[in-house]
Design an enzyme around this catalytic site. Structure first.
Site, PDB file in Angstrom:
ATOM      1  N   ASP A  11      23.191  12.141 -30.813  1.00 33.84           N
ATOM      2  CA  ASP A  11      22.530  11.096 -29.969  1.00 33.84           C
ATOM      3  C   ASP A  11      22.582  11.696 -28.443  1.00 33.84           C
ATOM      4  OD1 ASP A  11      21.190   8.740 -28.821  1.00 33.84           O
ATOM      5  OD2 ASP A  11      23.347   8.443 -28.127  1.00 33.84           O
ATOM      6  N   ASP A  13      21.596  10.049 -24.965  1.00 34.63           N
ATOM      7  CA  ASP A  13      21.953   9.212 -23.819  1.00 34.63           C
ATOM      8  C   ASP A  13      23.172   8.403 -24.320  1.00 34.63           C
ATOM      9  OD1 ASP A  13      20.008   9.881 -22.075  1.00 34.63           O
ATOM     10  OD2 ASP A  13      18.506   8.691 -23.268  1.00 34.63           O
TER      11      ASP A  13
END
Length: 226
Positions: A11, A13
């Site tokens: 991932d 952010d």
């Protein structure tokens, strides 16, 4: 390290980069511009990772889909403009040690890297350019092309593009959406503690508290596959 071809999916952010300030400022302005009540910061942060329309639907569940789409479009406009004027290191720096994790992994000939992010393609490309990450990721999956997390579509596409089997792949993220997505794709998962979901939301997963701990956990995972 030898063994089968492996895939480590990140991932973005809340996992690789800390974009909290950027997201909150842009989100507040988005709601102000559309004359809607600004959600609480915690509500915004706990929805990060979802596609923008789904996030907006969670933040204003009584509004219709046209409002959700208008909010998503305005947020994208404001986010892009803010990145252009503020700069990468002011609001979206790497979390401590995470650049080093990428550097170590990309040196391994048997390890491929990928992203699975709620960012748009434009947003991810901008982050990659700003941080000089061209060539680091063999697959880049974004919200533009898939159903929202936790649907496993992004991870299934990353596996298909890289030719790696799910049992030799792992998802690294900071939210329960990331963890559920990884499990739905048949992959191993590791949650990081420094992101946007509280640890209580991640309790059923392996959790690391630093980049160094993450690298140790990944090395152990790779040794088990070898």
């Amino acid at each position: 390290m030898s063994g089968p071809l492996r895939l480590v999916v990140f991932d973005v952010d809340g996992t690789l980069v800390n974009s909290q300030s950027h997201i909150l400022v842009s989100m507040r302005q988005t709601f102000d511009d559309l004359a809607l009540p600004v959600p609480e910061d915690q509500a915004i942060l706990q929805g990060i990772g979802l596609s923008l329309p789904e996030l907006m639907a969670r933040l204003v569940p009584d509004a219709d889909a046209n409002v959700h789409e208008a909010l998503a479009i305005r947020y994208k406009e404001l986010s892009y403009a803010r990145h252009a004027t503020v700069g990468r290191d002011a609001e979206s720096p790497f979390y401590p040690g995470m650049r080093d994790v990428l550097e170590q992994l990309r040196k391994d000939d048997f390890t491929l890297l990928a992203t699975a992010t709620g960012k748009s393609r434009r947003g991810l490309n901008r982050m990659i350019a700003h941080h000089g990450l061209h060539g680091y990721f063999q697959s880049t999956q974004v919200a533009d092309d898939h159903p929202s997390k936790p649907h496993p579509s992004m991870l299934l596409s990353a596996l298909s593009e890289t030719g790696v089997d799910a049992e030799n792949a792992i998802m690294i993220g900071d939210t329960s959406f990331d963890m559920a997505m990884g499990k739905a794709a048949g992959m191993a998962t590791i949650a990081v503690s420094w992101g946007y979901h509280p640890i209580s939301h991640l309790a059923e997963n392996a959790i690391v508290e630093s980049a160094e701990d993450l690298m140790t956990a990944l090395n152990l995972w790779m040794e088990r596959l070898a």
